[in-house]
Write a protein that holds these residues in place. Structure first.
Motif, PDB file in Angstrom:
ATOM      1  N   GLN A   1       0.837  -1.205   0.000  1.00 55.30           N
ATOM      2  CA  GLN A   1       0.000   0.000   0.000  1.00 55.30           C
ATOM      3  C   GLN A   1       0.876   1.260   0.000  1.00 55.30           C
ATOM      4  N   SER A   2       1.876   1.239   0.863  1.00 55.87           N
ATOM      5  CA  SER A   2       2.737   2.414   1.009  1.00 55.87           C
ATOM      6  C   SER A   2       3.570   2.668  -0.254  1.00 55.87           C
ATOM      7  N   THR A   3       4.128   1.604  -0.843  1.00 51.80           N
ATOM      8  CA  THR A   3       4.959   1.803  -2.040  1.00 51.80           C
ATOM      9  C   THR A   3       4.073   2.110  -3.263  1.00 51.80           C
ATOM     10  N   ASP A   4       2.871   1.520  -3.313  1.00 52.45           N
ATOM     11  CA  ASP A   4       1.957   1.832  -4.428  1.00 52.45           C
ATOM     12  C   ASP A   4       1.573   3.311  -4.391  1.00 52.45           C
ATOM     13  N   ARG A   5       1.341   3.790  -3.182  1.00 51.41           N
ATOM     14  CA  ARG A   5       0.985   5.203  -3.039  1.00 51.41           C
ATOM     15  C   ARG A   5       2.130   6.088  -3.564  1.00 51.41           C
ATOM     16  N   ALA A   6       3.366   5.705  -3.217  1.00 48.45           N
ATOM     17  CA  ALA A   6       4.529   6.486  -3.677  1.00 48.45           C
ATOM     18  C   ALA A   6       4.639   6.424  -5.200  1.00 48.45           C
TER      19      ALA A   6
ATOM     20  N   SER B   1       2.095   5.955  -7.299  1.00 49.27           N
ATOM     21  CA  SER B   1       1.001   6.716  -7.916  1.00 49.27           C
ATOM     22  C   SER B   1       1.216   8.222  -7.779  1.00 49.27           C
ATOM     23  N   ARG B   2       2.010   8.628  -6.807  1.00 50.62           N
ATOM     24  CA  ARG B   2       2.311  10.056  -6.672  1.00 50.62           C
ATOM     25  C   ARG B   2       3.539  10.462  -7.480  1.00 50.62           C
ATOM     26  N   GLY B   3       4.089   9.504  -8.214  1.00 52.01           N
ATOM     27  CA  GLY B   3       5.268   9.811  -9.035  1.00 52.01           C
ATOM     28  C   GLY B   3       6.538   9.954  -8.215  1.00 52.01           C
ATOM     29  N   LYS B   4       6.518   9.462  -6.944  1.00 48.41           N
ATOM     30  CA  LYS B   4       7.692   9.610  -6.075  1.00 48.41           C
ATOM     31  C   LYS B   4       8.601   8.386  -6.128  1.00 48.41           C
ATOM     32  N   LEU B   5       8.096   7.312  -6.741  1.00 46.59           N
ATOM     33  CA  LEU B   5       8.869   6.068  -6.772  1.00 46.59           C
ATOM     34  C   LEU B   5       8.646   5.410  -8.124  1.00 46.59           C
TER      35      LEU B   5
ATOM     36  N   THR C   1      10.598  -0.400  20.814  1.00 47.28           N
ATOM     37  CA  THR C   1       9.668  -0.015  21.882  1.00 47.28           C
ATOM     38  C   THR C   1       9.613   1.501  22.049  1.00 47.28           C
ATOM     39  N   SER C   2       8.413   1.992  22.420  1.00 45.59           N
ATOM     40  CA  SER C   2       8.296   3.436  22.639  1.00 45.59           C
ATOM     41  C   SER C   2       8.322   3.779  24.104  1.00 45.59           C
ATOM     42  N   SER C   3       8.122   2.782  24.979  1.00 44.25           N
ATOM     43  CA  SER C   3       8.051   3.152  26.390  1.00 44.25           C
ATOM     44  C   SER C   3       8.553   2.074  27.345  1.00 44.25           C
TER      45      SER C   3
ATOM     46  N   MET D   1      15.847   1.364  19.041  1.00 50.42           N
ATOM     47  CA  MET D   1      15.866   2.082  17.760  1.00 50.42           C
ATOM     48  C   MET D   1      14.412   2.427  17.505  1.00 50.42           C
ATOM     49  N   HIS D   2      14.019   3.614  17.940  1.00 47.13           N
ATOM     50  CA  HIS D   2      12.601   3.972  17.967  1.00 47.13           C
ATOM     51  C   HIS D   2      12.228   4.856  16.775  1.00 47.13           C
ATOM     52  N   PHE D   3      11.417   4.281  15.882  1.00 51.43           N
ATOM     53  CA  PHE D   3      10.947   4.997  14.698  1.00 51.43           C
ATOM     54  C   PHE D   3       9.576   5.618  15.008  1.00 51.43           C
ATOM     55  N   PHE D   4       9.154   6.540  14.132  1.00 45.28           N
ATOM     56  CA  PHE D   4       7.878   7.236  14.317  1.00 45.28           C
ATOM     57  C   PHE D   4       6.928   6.923  13.160  1.00 45.28           C
ATOM     58  N   ASN D   5       5.665   7.021  13.432  1.00 46.35           N
ATOM     59  CA  ASN D   5       4.609   6.609  12.513  1.00 46.35           C
ATOM     60  C   ASN D   5       4.111   7.802  11.679  1.00 46.35           C
ATOM     61  N   PRO D   6       4.065   7.730  10.360  1.00 48.98           N
ATOM     62  CA  PRO D   6       4.453   6.617   9.496  1.00 48.98           C
ATOM     63  C   PRO D   6       5.983   6.573   9.295  1.00 48.98           C
TER      64      PRO D   6
ATOM     65  N   ALA E   1      10.607  12.177  22.645  1.00 48.68           N
ATOM     66  CA  ALA E   1       9.410  12.643  21.932  1.00 48.68           C
ATOM     67  C   ALA E   1       8.112  12.216  22.622  1.00 48.68           C
ATOM     68  N   ASN E   2       7.998  10.929  22.959  1.00 47.48           N
ATOM     69  CA  ASN E   2       6.741  10.495  23.579  1.00 47.48           C
ATOM     70  C   ASN E   2       6.578  11.063  24.984  1.00 47.48           C
ATOM     71  N   ALA E   3       7.688  11.270  25.694  1.00 47.64           N
ATOM     72  CA  ALA E   3       7.590  11.833  27.048  1.00 47.64           C
ATOM     73  C   ALA E   3       6.954  13.226  26.972  1.00 47.64           C
TER      74      ALA E   3
HETATM   75  N1  CAA Z   1       2.937   5.402   4.822  1.00 44.12           N
HETATM   76  C1  CAA Z   1       3.795   5.875   3.890  1.00 44.12           C
HETATM   77  N2  CAA Z   1       3.783   7.143   3.429  1.00 44.12           N
HETATM   78  C2  CAA Z   1       2.807   7.960   3.887  1.00 44.12           C
HETATM   79  C3  CAA Z   1       1.868   7.535   4.844  1.00 44.12           C
HETATM   80  C4  CAA Z   1       1.946   6.198   5.302  1.00 44.12           C
HETATM   81  N3  CAA Z   1       1.099   5.694   6.219  1.00 44.12           N
HETATM   82  N4  CAA Z   1       1.045   8.576   5.128  1.00 44.12           N
HETATM   83  C5  CAA Z   1       1.461   9.602   4.375  1.00 44.12           C
HETATM   84  N5  CAA Z   1       2.520   9.238   3.632  1.00 44.12           N
HETATM   85  C6  CAA Z   1       3.297  10.084   2.733  1.00 44.12           C
HETATM   86  C7  CAA Z   1       2.534  10.463   1.509  1.00 44.12           C
HETATM   87  O1  CAA Z   1       2.706   9.503   0.464  1.00 44.12           O
HETATM   88  C8  CAA Z   1       3.177  11.782   1.136  1.00 44.12           C
HETATM   89  O2  CAA Z   1       4.409  11.533   0.501  1.00 44.12           O
HETATM   90  P1  CAA Z   1       5.010  12.566  -0.602  1.00 44.12           P
HETATM   91  O3  CAA Z   1       5.115  13.897   0.076  1.00 44.12           O
HETATM   92  O4  CAA Z   1       6.337  11.955  -0.919  1.00 44.12           O
HETATM   93  O5  CAA Z   1       4.022  12.554  -1.718  1.00 44.12           O
HETATM   94  C9  CAA Z   1       3.486  12.420   2.493  1.00 44.12           C
HETATM   95  O6  CAA Z   1       3.526  11.333   3.424  1.00 44.12           O
HETATM   96  C10 CAA Z   1       2.428  13.410   2.913  1.00 44.12           C
HETATM   97  O7  CAA Z   1       1.182  12.702   2.932  1.00 44.12           O
HETATM   98  P2  CAA Z   1      -0.222  13.369   2.550  1.00 44.12           P
HETATM   99  O8  CAA Z   1      -0.009  14.467   1.550  1.00 44.12           O
HETATM  100  O9  CAA Z   1      -1.169  12.263   2.198  1.00 44.12           O
HETATM  101  O10 CAA Z   1      -0.782  13.906   3.898  1.00 44.12           O
HETATM  102  P3  CAA Z   1      -0.196  14.965   4.897  1.00 44.12           P
HETATM  103  O11 CAA Z   1       0.594  16.023   4.223  1.00 44.12           O
HETATM  104  O12 CAA Z   1      -1.358  15.316   5.715  1.00 44.12           O
HETATM  105  O13 CAA Z   1       0.842  14.120   5.777  1.00 44.12           O
HETATM  106  C11 CAA Z   1       1.391  12.848   7.669  1.00 44.12           C
HETATM  107  C12 CAA Z   1       0.465  12.977   6.461  1.00 44.12           C
HETATM  108  C13 CAA Z   1       2.825  12.623   7.202  1.00 44.12           C
HETATM  109  C14 CAA Z   1       0.901  11.644   8.464  1.00 44.12           C
HETATM  110  C15 CAA Z   1       1.293  14.194   8.488  1.00 44.12           C
HETATM  111  O14 CAA Z   1      -0.048  14.485   8.757  1.00 44.12           O
HETATM  112  C16 CAA Z   1       2.059  14.155   9.778  1.00 44.12           C
HETATM  113  O15 CAA Z   1       3.256  14.389   9.802  1.00 44.12           O
HETATM  114  N6  CAA Z   1       1.346  13.883  10.904  1.00 44.12           N
HETATM  115  C17 CAA Z   1       1.956  13.782  12.216  1.00 44.12           C
HETATM  116  C18 CAA Z   1       2.529  12.388  12.398  1.00 44.12           C
HETATM  117  C19 CAA Z   1       3.198  12.229  13.730  1.00 44.12           C
HETATM  118  O16 CAA Z   1       3.229  13.087  14.595  1.00 44.12           O
HETATM  119  N7  CAA Z   1       3.755  11.033  13.918  1.00 44.12           N
HETATM  120  C20 CAA Z   1       4.391  10.653  15.161  1.00 44.12           C
HETATM  121  C21 CAA Z   1       3.413   9.892  16.000  1.00 44.12           C
HETATM  122  S1  CAA Z   1       4.109   9.430  17.555  1.00 44.12           S
HETATM  123  C22 CAA Z   1       4.926   8.023  17.204  1.00 44.12           C
HETATM  124  O17 CAA Z   1       4.903   7.460  16.141  1.00 44.12           O
HETATM  125  C23 CAA Z   1       5.719   7.476  18.318  1.00 44.12           C
HETATM  126  C24 CAA Z   1       5.173   6.318  18.961  1.00 44.12           C
HETATM  127  O18 CAA Z   1       5.901   5.598  19.598  1.00 44.12           O
HETATM  128  C25 CAA Z   1       3.714   6.018  18.938  1.00 44.12           C
END
Ligand code: CAA
Length: 285
Positions: free
Chosen positions: A50-55, A57-61, A120-122, A141-146, A191-193
Motif C-alpha cells: 500500500q505504502s509503495t503503491d501510493r509512492a 502513484s504520486r510519481g515519487k517512486l 519499543t516506545s516506552s 531504535m525507535h521509529f515514528f509513525n508513518p 518525543a513520547n515523554a
Molecule cells: N505510509 C507511507 N507514506 C505515507 C503515509 C503512510 N502511512 N502517510 C502519508 N505518507 C506520505 C505520503 O505519500 C506523502 O508523501 P510525498 O510527500 O512523498 O508525496 C506524504 O507522506 C504526505 O502525505 P499526505 O499528503 O497524504 O498527507 P499529509 O501532508 O497530511 O501528511 C502525515 C500525512 C505525514 C501523516 C502528516 O499528517 C504528519 O506528519 N502527521 C503527524 C505524524 C506524527 O506526529 N507522527 C508521530 C506519532 S508518535 C509516534 O509514532 C511514536 C510512537 O511511539 C507512537
C-alpha cells in the motif's frame, strides 16, 4: 569507524514493523521480515504494498524501484531465518512478556555479535537486554509513525550498551535518511515523554465535552501549525498503542499527566483502535 550493516531482520509486521522493513529495503539493505502466522505476514506485506503503491502513484517512486524493494525483502514466518542477520529490529506489540520472549529466542538463533534492537516506545530497553546473554549488544531504535515519512529515530542506549553498537546504529539511521537523537533509557524517551501528556489532555477535553473533536484538532492544526490535531494523531498511532504507552509512562513516573483518560481504555476494549480498525475518534472508509 562504524560497521556497515547490510543484512537485517524485522520481527513483527504491524504498522511500525512493516514501515521499518520498507525503510530498510528502500535504503538498499537486505531484509528478512518475520511474522508469526501466514495471515499476519500477508497483512504486513499488504502494508508495504500500500505504502509503495501510493509512492508510485504520486510519481515519487519508479515502479522498477518498487519491485527492487520487494526483491530485497524476504517474508518469513520463522525466526530461524534471522540466523545470519547483523541487526534485528523487534517491532511486536508493546507488551514486555511478548518482547522478552522474542529477545530470548533471537539470542539463541543469532550470532553473538548480532545487534538486537527494539522499537519499543516506552518499555525498558535495559529490562529487555538482560533476558539475553548479550546485554551490551542490545539497543533501542525507535521509529515514528508513518516510518517511511517521519525523519526521527531515537537511539536508546542502556548503561551497558557498547559505544560501538551505538555508533553502528547511529550510522545506519543516517544511511536510512533519518536524523538520530541518542538518549538514555527512560519511559517515553524524548518525543513520547513530551507528546503523550498533550495527547492525553486533548482526549480528556473531548471526554469532558469541553469542545468537539473537530474544534480540538482544528485549534492545534491552525493555531499551532501542527500537521495533525491530537485526536487524529491518536487514531494514527492506534488507541491500543497509545494506551500501552501512557500506562507504562504513568506506572514509571506516577505523573498524573500520563494517567490514561478513561475513554482510551473503553475505546480499546470496544475495538475502536483508530485508523487500523476503521474507527477511533473518527471513522475511516
Ligand atoms: N505510509 C507511507 N507514506 C505515507 C503515509 C503512510 N502511512 N502517510 C502519508 N505518507 C506520505 C505520503 O505519500 C506523502 O508523501 P510525498 O510527500 O512523498 O508525496 C506524504 O507522506 C504526505 O502525505 P499526505 O499528503 O497524504 O498527507 P499529509 O501532508 O497530511 O501528511 C502525515 C500525512 C505525514 C501523516 C502528516 O499528517 C504528519 O506528519 N502527521 C503527524 C505524524 C506524527 O506526529 N507522527 C508521530 C506519532 S508518535 C509516534 O509514532 C511514536 C510512537 O511511539 C507512537
Amino acid at each position: 569507524m562504524a560497521r556497515e550493516l547490510n543484512e537485517v531482520g524485522v520481527v513483527g509486521l504491524g504498522t511500525m514493523g512493516a514501515g521499518i522493513a520498507e525503510v530498510l529495503a528502500r535504503a538498499g539493505l537486505s531484509v528478512t521480515a518475520v511474522e508469526v502466522t501466514d495471515e499476519a505476514l500477508a497483512r504486513g506485506r499488504g502494508h508495504v504494498e500500500q505504502s509503495t503503491d501510493r509512492a508510485v502513484s504520486r510519481g515519487k517512486l519508479d515502479p522498477a524501484d518498487r519491485d527492487a524493494i520487494f526483491e530485497r525483502i524476504r517474508f518469513s514466518n520463522s525466526l530461524e531465518d534471522l540466523a545470519s542477520a547483523e541487526l534485528v529490529i523487534e517491532a511486536v506489540p508493546e507488551r514486555m512478556e511478548l518482547k522478552a520472549d522474542v529477545f530470548a529466542r533471537l539470542d539463541k538463533i543469532c550470532a553473538p555479535d548480532t545487534i538486537l534492537a527494539t522499537n519499543t516506545s516506552s518499555l525498558s530497553v535495559t529490562e529487555l537486554s538482560v533476558v539475553t546473554g548479550r546485554p551490551s549488544k542490545v539497543i533501542g531504535m525507535h521509529f515514528f509513525n508513518p516510518a517511511p515519512v517521519m525523519k526521527l529515530v531515537e537511539v536508546v542506549q542502556t548503561v551497558v550498551t557498547e559505544p560501538s553498537v551505538v555508533e553502528d546504529v547511529e550510522a545506519l539511521a543516517e544511511r536510512l535518511g533519518k536524523v538520530d537523537v541518542t538518549i538514555g533509557d527512560r519511559a517515553g524517551f524524548i518525543a513520547n515523554a513530551l507528546l503523550f501528556g498533550y495527547l492525553n489532555h486533548a482526549v480528556s477535553m473531548y471526554e469532558n465535552r469541553y469542545a468537539t473533536r473537530e474544534d480540538i484538532d482544528a485549534a492545534m492544526r491552525l493555531g499551532c501549525g501542527l500537521p495533525m490535531g491530537p485526536l487524529a494523531l491518536m487514531d494514527l498511532i492506534g488507541i491500543d498503542t497509545a494506551y500501552e504507552i501512557l500506562d507504562t509512562m504513568y506506572k514509571q513516573s506516577r505523573n498524573r499527566l500520563h494517567a490514561p483518560s478513561p475513554v482510551i481504555k473503553q475505546m480499546m476494549t470496544a475495538g475502536l483502535l483508530g485508523r487500523k480498525s476503521g474507527r477511533g475518534f473518527y471513522t475511516y472508509a
